[in-house]
Design a protein around this motif. Sequence first.
Motif, PDB file in Angstrom:
ATOM      1  N   VAL A 151      -3.875   1.742   7.266  1.00 42.96           N
ATOM      2  CA  VAL A 151      -2.781   2.355   6.493  1.00 42.96           C
ATOM      3  C   VAL A 151      -3.301   3.362   5.472  1.00 42.96           C
ATOM      4  O   VAL A 151      -2.517   3.982   4.767  1.00 42.96           O
ATOM      5  CB  VAL A 151      -1.929   1.288   5.761  1.00 42.96           C
ATOM      6  N   GLY A 152      -4.626   3.529   5.397  1.00 45.47           N
ATOM      7  CA  GLY A 152      -5.141   4.443   4.387  1.00 45.47           C
ATOM      8  C   GLY A 152      -6.248   5.334   4.925  1.00 45.47           C
ATOM      9  O   GLY A 152      -6.018   6.470   5.321  1.00 45.47           O
ATOM     10  N   ALA A 153      -7.455   4.799   4.978  1.00 45.48           N
ATOM     11  CA  ALA A 153      -8.616   5.617   5.330  1.00 45.48           C
ATOM     12  C   ALA A 153      -8.453   6.278   6.704  1.00 45.48           C
ATOM     13  O   ALA A 153      -8.782   7.452   6.877  1.00 45.48           O
ATOM     14  CB  ALA A 153      -9.876   4.754   5.307  1.00 45.48           C
ATOM     15  N   GLN A 154      -7.910   5.530   7.679  1.00 44.09           N
ATOM     16  CA  GLN A 154      -7.834   6.067   9.039  1.00 44.09           C
ATOM     17  C   GLN A 154      -6.882   7.264   9.130  1.00 44.09           C
ATOM     18  O   GLN A 154      -7.297   8.345   9.557  1.00 44.09           O
ATOM     19  CB  GLN A 154      -7.441   4.958  10.018  1.00 44.09           C
ATOM     20  N   PRO A 155      -5.608   7.134   8.732  1.00 44.65           N
ATOM     21  CA  PRO A 155      -4.745   8.324   8.803  1.00 44.65           C
ATOM     22  C   PRO A 155      -5.234   9.468   7.917  1.00 44.65           C
ATOM     23  O   PRO A 155      -5.110  10.641   8.283  1.00 44.65           O
ATOM     24  CB  PRO A 155      -3.378   7.809   8.345  1.00 44.65           C
ATOM     25  N   ARG A 156      -5.833   9.158   6.777  1.00 42.51           N
ATOM     26  CA  ARG A 156      -6.333  10.232   5.910  1.00 42.51           C
ATOM     27  C   ARG A 156      -7.487  10.959   6.573  1.00 42.51           C
ATOM     28  O   ARG A 156      -7.635  12.184   6.455  1.00 42.51           O
ATOM     29  CB  ARG A 156      -6.770   9.663   4.552  1.00 42.51           C
ATOM     30  N   ALA A 176       0.836  -1.209   0.000  1.00 39.55           N
ATOM     31  CA  ALA A 176       0.000   0.000   0.000  1.00 39.55           C
ATOM     32  C   ALA A 176       0.871   1.260   0.000  1.00 39.55           C
ATOM     33  O   ALA A 176       1.989   1.250   0.514  1.00 39.55           O
ATOM     34  CB  ALA A 176      -0.922  -0.011   1.216  1.00 39.55           C
ATOM     35  N   PRO A 177       0.372   2.340  -0.579  1.00 38.50           N
ATOM     36  CA  PRO A 177       1.129   3.609  -0.577  1.00 38.50           C
ATOM     37  C   PRO A 177       1.419   4.052   0.857  1.00 38.50           C
ATOM     38  O   PRO A 177       0.667   3.745   1.784  1.00 38.50           O
ATOM     39  CB  PRO A 177       0.182   4.597  -1.253  1.00 38.50           C
ATOM     40  N   ILE A 178       2.521   4.777   1.006  1.00 30.76           N
ATOM     41  CA  ILE A 178       2.903   5.258   2.327  1.00 30.76           C
ATOM     42  C   ILE A 178       2.314   6.639   2.582  1.00 30.76           C
ATOM     43  O   ILE A 178       2.514   7.563   1.796  1.00 30.76           O
ATOM     44  CB  ILE A 178       4.441   5.296   2.470  1.00 30.76           C
ATOM     45  N   VAL A 179       1.554   6.753   3.677  1.00 35.32           N
ATOM     46  CA  VAL A 179       1.030   8.037   4.136  1.00 35.32           C
ATOM     47  C   VAL A 179       1.829   8.415   5.379  1.00 35.32           C
ATOM     48  O   VAL A 179       1.813   7.686   6.369  1.00 35.32           O
ATOM     49  CB  VAL A 179      -0.474   7.928   4.473  1.00 35.32           C
ATOM     50  N   SER A 180       2.570   9.521   5.312  1.00 34.26           N
ATOM     51  CA  SER A 180       3.433   9.927   6.421  1.00 34.26           C
ATOM     52  C   SER A 180       3.078  11.346   6.868  1.00 34.26           C
ATOM     53  O   SER A 180       3.681  12.312   6.419  1.00 34.26           O
ATOM     54  CB  SER A 180       4.899   9.865   5.985  1.00 34.26           C
ATOM     55  N   GLY A 194      -7.538   5.708  16.581  1.00 33.03           N
ATOM     56  CA  GLY A 194      -6.083   5.776  16.410  1.00 33.03           C
ATOM     57  C   GLY A 194      -5.690   6.709  15.276  1.00 33.03           C
ATOM     58  O   GLY A 194      -6.493   6.991  14.377  1.00 33.03           O
ATOM     59  N   SER A 195      -4.451   7.151  15.315  1.00 37.02           N
ATOM     60  CA  SER A 195      -3.962   8.116  14.315  1.00 37.02           C
ATOM     61  C   SER A 195      -3.505   7.438  13.029  1.00 37.02           C
ATOM     62  O   SER A 195      -3.294   8.105  12.018  1.00 37.02           O
ATOM     63  CB  SER A 195      -2.761   8.876  14.884  1.00 37.02           C
ATOM     64  N   GLY A 196      -3.342   6.126  13.071  1.00 37.38           N
ATOM     65  CA  GLY A 196      -2.596   5.458  12.009  1.00 37.38           C
ATOM     66  C   GLY A 196      -1.116   5.652  12.280  1.00 37.38           C
ATOM     67  O   GLY A 196      -0.732   6.464  13.122  1.00 37.38           O
ATOM     68  N   PHE A 197      -0.282   4.934  11.555  1.00 35.57           N
ATOM     69  CA  PHE A 197       1.153   4.936  11.860  1.00 35.57           C
ATOM     70  C   PHE A 197       1.803   6.291  11.522  1.00 35.57           C
ATOM     71  O   PHE A 197       1.476   6.922  10.522  1.00 35.57           O
ATOM     72  CB  PHE A 197       1.868   3.830  11.083  1.00 35.57           C
ATOM     73  N   ILE A 198       2.709   6.697  12.404  1.00 39.62           N
ATOM     74  CA  ILE A 198       3.488   7.926  12.220  1.00 39.62           C
ATOM     75  C   ILE A 198       4.956   7.536  12.299  1.00 39.62           C
ATOM     76  O   ILE A 198       5.378   6.957  13.304  1.00 39.62           O
ATOM     77  CB  ILE A 198       3.188   8.928  13.361  1.00 39.62           C
ATOM     78  N   ASP A 199       5.756   7.820  11.250  1.00 40.68           N
ATOM     79  CA  ASP A 199       7.169   7.407  11.354  1.00 40.68           C
ATOM     80  C   ASP A 199       8.022   8.431  12.093  1.00 40.68           C
ATOM     81  O   ASP A 199       8.993   8.063  12.745  1.00 40.68           O
ATOM     82  CB  ASP A 199       7.749   7.108   9.955  1.00 40.68           C
ATOM     83  N   ASP A 200       7.648   9.708  12.020  1.00 41.85           N
ATOM     84  CA  ASP A 200       8.324  10.749  12.812  1.00 41.85           C
ATOM     85  C   ASP A 200       9.846  10.721  12.640  1.00 41.85           C
ATOM     86  O   ASP A 200      10.577  10.966  13.604  1.00 41.85           O
ATOM     87  CB  ASP A 200       7.959  10.560  14.292  1.00 41.85           C
ATOM     88  N   VAL A 222       2.147  10.684   0.562  1.00 43.66           N
ATOM     89  CA  VAL A 222       2.210  11.981   1.235  1.00 43.66           C
ATOM     90  C   VAL A 222       3.330  11.944   2.251  1.00 43.66           C
ATOM     91  O   VAL A 222       3.483  10.957   2.974  1.00 43.66           O
ATOM     92  CB  VAL A 222       0.906  12.294   2.002  1.00 43.66           C
ATOM     93  N   LEU A 223       4.107  13.037   2.297  1.00 45.28           N
ATOM     94  CA  LEU A 223       5.181  13.157   3.284  1.00 45.28           C
ATOM     95  C   LEU A 223       5.109  14.541   3.912  1.00 45.28           C
ATOM     96  O   LEU A 223       5.194  15.549   3.207  1.00 45.28           O
ATOM     97  CB  LEU A 223       6.543  12.962   2.629  1.00 45.28           C
ATOM     98  N   ALA A 224       4.911  14.595   5.219  1.00 46.95           N
ATOM     99  CA  ALA A 224       4.865  15.888   5.905  1.00 46.95           C
ATOM    100  C   ALA A 224       6.224  16.176   6.537  1.00 46.95           C
ATOM    101  O   ALA A 224       6.863  15.277   7.089  1.00 46.95           O
ATOM    102  CB  ALA A 224       3.779  15.886   6.968  1.00 46.95           C
ATOM    103  N   THR A 225       6.665  17.413   6.424  1.00 43.36           N
ATOM    104  CA  THR A 225       7.899  17.851   7.073  1.00 43.36           C
ATOM    105  C   THR A 225       7.521  18.637   8.332  1.00 43.36           C
ATOM    106  O   THR A 225       6.339  18.799   8.631  1.00 43.36           O
ATOM    107  CB  THR A 225       8.693  18.774   6.134  1.00 43.36           C
TER     108      THR A 225
END
Lengths: 480, 480, 480
Positions: free
Chosen positions: A470-475, A41-45, A420-426, A174-177
Amino acid sequence: MPRGLNRHVPMTLRLDPDRLLPVDPTTREVARRLYALVAGAPIVSPHGHVDPHLLLDDEPFPDPATLFIRYDHYVTRLLHADGVSFATLGVPDASGAEQVGEPREAWRAFCSRWRLFAGTASGYWLAHAFGTLFGIDEQPSAENADALYDRIAAQLERPEMRPRALFSRFGIDVLATTDDPMDDLAAHRALADDPTFSGRVLPTFRPDAYIDPLAPGFRDKVAALAAWGGHAADDYPAYVASLEARRRHFVEHGAVSADFGVREPYSIDLGAERAGELFAKAVAGTIDAAEARDFLGHMLLESARMSVDDGLVMTIHPGVHRNHSQSTFDRFGPDTGHDIPIPAEFVQNLRPLLERHGNDPRLHLVLFTIDETTYSREIAPLAGFYRSVFIGAPWWFLDAPDAVQRFRAAVTETAGFSRGSGFIDDTRAFLSIPARHDMSRRLDAAFLARLVAEGRLDEESAAEIVVDMVGAQPRKVFRL
Amino acid sequence: MPRGLNRHVPMTLRLDPDRLLPVDPTTREVARRLYALVAGAPIVSPHGHVDPHLLLDDEPFPDPATLFIRYDHYVTRLLHADGVSFATLGVPDASGAEQVGEPREAWRAFCSRWRLFAGTASGYWLAHAFGTLFGIDEQPSAENADALYDRIAAQLERPEMRPRALFSRFGIDVLATTDDPMDDLAAHRALADDPTFSGRVLPTFRPDAYIDPLAPGFRDKVAALAAWGGHAADDYPAYVASLEARRRHFVEHGAVSADFGVREPYSIDLGAERAGELFAKAVAGTIDAAEARDFLGHMLLESARMSVDDGLVMTIHPGVHRNHSQSTFDRFGPDTGHDIPIPAEFVQNLRPLLERHGNDPRLHLVLFTIDETTYSREIAPLAGFYRSVFIGAPWWFLDAPDAVQRFRAAVTETAGFSRGSGFIDDTRAFLSIPARHDMSRRLDAAFLARLVAEGRLDEESAAEIVVDMVGAQPRKVFRL
Amino acid sequence: MPRGLNRHVPMTLRLDPDRLLPVDPTTREVARRLYALVAGAPIVSPHGHVDPHLLLDDEPFPDPATLFIRYDHYVTRLLHADGVSFATLGVPDASGAEQVGEPREAWRAFCSRWRLFAGTASGYWLAHAFGTLFGIDEQPSAENADALYDRIAAQLERPEMRPRALFSRFGIDVLATTDDPMDDLAAHRALADDPTFSGRVLPTFRPDAYIDPLAPGFRDKVAALAAWGGHAADDYPAYVASLEARRRHFVEHGAVSADFGVREPYSIDLGAERAGELFAKAVAGTIDAAEARDFLGHMLLESARMSVDDGLVMTIHPGVHRNHSQSTFDRFGPDTGHDIPIPAEFVQNLRPLLERHGNDPRLHLVLFTIDETTYSREIAPLAGFYRSVFIGAPWWFLDAPDAVQRFRAAVTETAGFSRGSGFIDDTRAFLSIPARHDMSRRLDAAFLARLVAEGRLDEESAAEIVVDMVGAQPRKVFRL
């Protein structure tokens, strides 16, 4: 580990395709099926610390040591504890007592101490990157250090190893800084305007130094903000308006969240008048510790109010004693491995904020912690009632296989999966992003598979949940 | 979870006969044998919140929503967090902002959000009740909500679904209620005198509002007690005597315990004179917070002394911030899902009480907690020494499969099995009683089976222990 | 447990050769191989409470009750909780209220309550000693109590059951005792000089009563130290010099560590002048609680400085409320089972000490805790950065199978295996030493086998680590 120094036959480095999945055969079968649904699945960060210029410039990565060691304080800390100096690892020594070493020296120090990372999350991520990106099949050691260095260095020169190529190879959607409120976000704009780069790279508003009177540089930061806003530095209403304007600037550049690294999640409503008085003291440098705590607590509540207005998701990362070793900080600066967790308290501290905005659907408040005791006692019960509260994924020292399973077991029975937030790699370590997301997906699959095997959940529901996570929840939580 | 709203094929709801038993085949075999020994044992429920009139009147249960949702704040809280209003769920809105919805609307809101309960203890209990009592074999969803509603509603009209019929069908041997000290206990007497009902339904003395000067209604409660006792409201010795008399009234009606929902288990011996002074202030409404804390702490110690005299088992349920959301409390009242745990401390707080009565065999003191950190650090060590102290079963958010296994692992190695209270369901939800006791028995069997499989306990001893835990042990601790 | 009293067929006592190893067959195979590598390794015991005279005199052990019950407060506490009096167990009653019972009576009380120890660490160790040393194959009970007593008593008279014979049979390589700073260490010297005894028995410097103004006997201890040093009791510089001299005396007799049983690991640098003022007050008996806390905190930091100078490893065992039950202490003295854990805090308390010496390779600081919450939150992060800090093995109530696995899972992902102390038995019970070390080795093998089975570590590395953990690691940390 002297033994490591004396070995002559290198030990193999092998990535078990079933790693982190439950060992019990029945449960493992279920976990394999669930993992297969999300492995690609695509990575949402939605939160991390990658520098946007890395992708804007798209330069080749530097040498292996700078890439894997220099900026990864998970790695430098254990090497330091084992006796390696920061200068040897490439961290400049402000005291001038020691010269910065050659990257190859740092790499040798790391390889000869590979055993230090056995059983750690860092060791797991490094092995994943070595194996999947560089095809390395032996464990680092004193003997193969130079060979591994040369091998990695050579591959880093290849075009497919450049940041943008890896960005798409990793499947990052998506990648957030994480950015300073006064950042002009030119790098983000340039990336967005670049027709040759299709990735989504979003800024994140991180105002700590602008709202905490005791933060290093507070007065300069506030002065710069006032200069930009064209008002007196101690004009509280204008200060608030300028913060709101900077947030709008971030929103216009795609930001979806604002992050707060407060020591404690203390909130209080002082009212504009009292807040203004404390702000004037803060700008004048005459504020005391108790007043500073109140002002920061007031601005945390104000920031929640701003989120209600502009929709930025509010994330809080509390409970860290930053730079515990003053002498190390003085010589080698921050992020050198001695930020130490302290107990966190959410129930009393957040009450004023939650009383005001906790059930407002316009606010999304994601609570992170490195104090495990708050998972079942505070965070899950709060998220199980307040509409605005979501449970942040395991953070920092807790972003590791066993800790993640403790987290899931501690919060799920109270709050289920929807809070839950979904996974955050931080992470700062760009090359570790796929390893971290893959680890999280394996652990989600393992946890859900256990519920299925224990007759607590049907596999069809588990399949829907693992995909949502890994998708709908973090989005949904981060409004992506 | 929008996906839930769009599905057209209902997902099956199936109760795995081995649910909650260990997945490892060897261990599961042992667990099955242990569980079989207690699966059908009578239910002993020494503490809970069922209304005795439910059994006295023996009326049919109302509609499915009122039965399963309206009064279960484990359920309403997650629905609220997901955006459903309390009014929709049937909770009157004192602000008049919203009309109470139809039960069917509440039921639809619940069914379309069934996924929220995946992995939670509530979801487990609800599935058990749906499957065992109503023969439901598909998961609730937006599509089947009305059909399930009608099906359950129809069955609720049948005589075998009335409270008394279920009481005997559930195999309940003893059921304790929780009652106001001024309750005349007529309902309990009537049940005891009813030749057509053989169940044992016992009252429990719950004096919080009579001993905590800061409790809502304290002064009215004390005034009512004084009126009953025929003495001045601020006469401390008479107040104590009246409390003792009310306890005797409860004992005469079969009560075996007195329950205390203090915020912290703080105890102190003020002496009668100082206690009298503070009591007068409390009755006059002039007591301050610190004095109120001391008075309550004194009455907690006095209550232990009373237990020594009259034999009522003392249970303490501390560490909860009640009604965390003031605005929700103002509109929808208490027990609406925002009672949030706070850290608990037993070692210093209980010391004066334990110094006085801790080794007195006449006192049984059962300590509950929702702060898991106190299991291995405080409660098990205290119960492993003090003759009066017993370890309360996992309570509230911790009454869930993984939390129960954490509890067993945390306390057993220090205190063994002889210092536990036996299972406590502590529920308002009558239909969930068999599900909760069955869950506990499965988890006991699973824990003991693991000890056997790990060579730490022989199966013969495990068999004796698992049987003790549902019978002899709770009967001993609660003097049944 | 009345059932235990009525049984007539004794239940078998059997030591499963795979006890404590993972139940999953694949993982168990790996664990067996790892355990086999260390099962017979020599025992390194760097901290404990065995009396050196036990080995110097080498007398036969007394009766079974005195050997297994009288001095083991893990055992006496649970028997006391179940209603057995300390006098019955052989503990003199200072109040004269009760006569000390016959050993056989104590033994009968213990055997008839064997069930109390099911699932506890004590029960595990006792079963191991009964099975391996006395060939007992049935569980103690009221019926076989006398037979077991006679059987054990008879064997205790045999030469191979004497302390020195068992010392070598157990394969003890090093055994550290815990001693008063004024101890002349004649016993240790005599053992070292005895050509017929080859074992290494080392003293440990335990100065609590000399540095804590609130410790019982502080003033007498300090007076004795001053008399030995030939200086005024309130001469602070001389007091410090005498402590240093006593440490040298210990070093000359083979000591490798100094142990501190402070209530909290609070450290502060008062400076010599302020420290001298507080010391004078302490000696004069006029110091208040806050001043006493500061003086002890100063001496803890001073002790770290002394360790830098003389190389004694510094171990801290904080967070215990000693003698919680005053009335029990008054009648039966200390170590009677009511030392109760309290929350511990390391991050702020140790900061001054770590700022001064935390990265000095000459200091080894081993942190123990019975507050599990500090493992992942405080101790592992500190040990993962500071060169001087090592993670103490699970202590006291936490030295039990499940607690040890929680410990490993909590610290390893952050700090790996290189920051641990290696196993510490910390026991008074000489016969339990092999059981405790064997338990630890089985649990190490079980933990590592799980990492291997989950694809997180290769078996070759696991094999090296499991061997290091019982040899190289504790020898490195304790400089043996």
